[in-house]
Scaffold this active site. Structure first.
Site: not given
Length: 319
Positions: A158, A183
């Site tokens: 990502s 994350y």
């Protein structure tokens, strides 16, 4: 065997769909494993691969949900897999290897995002453990079938990898937990994994890629309060996506991982990070709008992460 981290002019872009990039590609006789292939981008990926002729194995943490989502799709089989549980990973891999089949495509798509501080296994931080360590163990456990198939392995990262490099002194966030930085570290790990896997696997015919699929509203956002998504400008008070936020449709979001797994344009390449159906450029310092950060493609950090991951999971196909 390395590939330059620069665009190749694929002819596709941010608005391309998974069906677009598979036009003219025949996957008959190919077998793909798509983790999380029953929800969000994973489901669109599964649909596109099946439409192109592939057989798709979908390992699922929620088998009942998967059964419902995949109903009516020919060429799909399900199994049980919890990436946060290494015993579950081992059991799935053993069942698959016992079938004697080879693997042509692996898309490590499943993941969790920005969850409250959660511990799995021996106290591991859940995002690092699920998004990275579970997939690391899965690929290493399945290596005999992956190598036999000369597979492409696709690690879905990502743009959030910009949020954090590897926190080497505390990868499990024993102190100072921040859900977005955690994350970010997990997504950096996804890129580094592909870098080193490609280095190890290239001479054996296995290539690896990582990618940013784009911003898409999917069940990945399940841990985020509505108020936070409104504040970030992702949705309005009624829960509708806001056009200025630049979200892709799920079909567009699945395109880059499908392109990574199947495109003949990437033959002979590997170890690079992709976005919008092309190889991404290196990121410019201070600009989080695109590209890949140097900390995510550093071969020394990639090797260091591989060693750490092998120690933590107890599995290393190359040892």
């Amino acid at each position: 065997m390395s590939t330059a981290q620069h665009k190749i002019g694929s002819g596709f872009g941010a608005h391309s769909t998974a069906d677009d990039v598979l036009a003219g590609v025949d996957l008959s006789g190919k077998l793909a494993i798509v983790t999380g292939g029953y929800s969000g981008l994973g489901l669109e990926t599964t649909k596109a691969l099946v439409k192109a002729g592939a057989r798709v194995v979908v390992p699922a943490r929620r088998p009942d949900t998967a059964k419902e989502a995949l109903a009516g799709l020919d060429g799909v089989e399900q199994d049980v897999l919890d990436l946060g549980d290494l015993d579950s990973v081992h059991a799935f891999a053993e069942r698959f290897l016992a079938s004697g089949r080879t693997i042509d495509l692996v898309i490590d798509n499943a993941g969790i995002m920005a969850c409250p501080e959660t511990r799995v296994g021996p106290g591991w931080e859940a995002q690092f453990a699920t998004n990275h360590l579970g997939h690391f163990a899965l690929v290493n456990r399945l290596w005999p079938a992956i190598e036999s198939g000369g597979a492409r392995v696709v690690s879905v990262s990502s743009r959030a990898h910009h949020f954090s490099g590897m926190r080497w002194d505390d990868v499990h966030w024993r102190t100072g937990y921040d859900k977005w930085q955690a994350y970010g570290q997990a997504k950096t790990a996804n890129v580094l994994f592909a870098v080193h896997l490609d280095k190890l696997g290239a001479e054996r015919g296995v290539r690896a890629f990582s990618l940013h699929p784009g911003g898409i509203l999917t069940p990945l956002q399940r841990h985020l309060p509505k108020a936070e998504m409104v504040e970030r400008g992702w949705i309005d008070e009624q829960g509708n996506a806001l056009n200025p936020s630049g979200f892709k449709s799920p079909e567009q979001g699945a395109a880059t991982q499908v392109w990574a797994a199947t495109s003949p344009q990437l033959d002979g390449m590997g170890g690079v990070y992709l976005e919008d159906c092309d190889i991404a450029e290196p990121a410019v310092d201070g600009d989080q709008s695109g590209g890949v950060r140097a900390w995510a493609t550093d071969p020394e950090q990639a090797a260091r992460l591989w060693t750490l991951s092998a120690e933590l999971t107890g599995v290393n196909a190359f040892a």
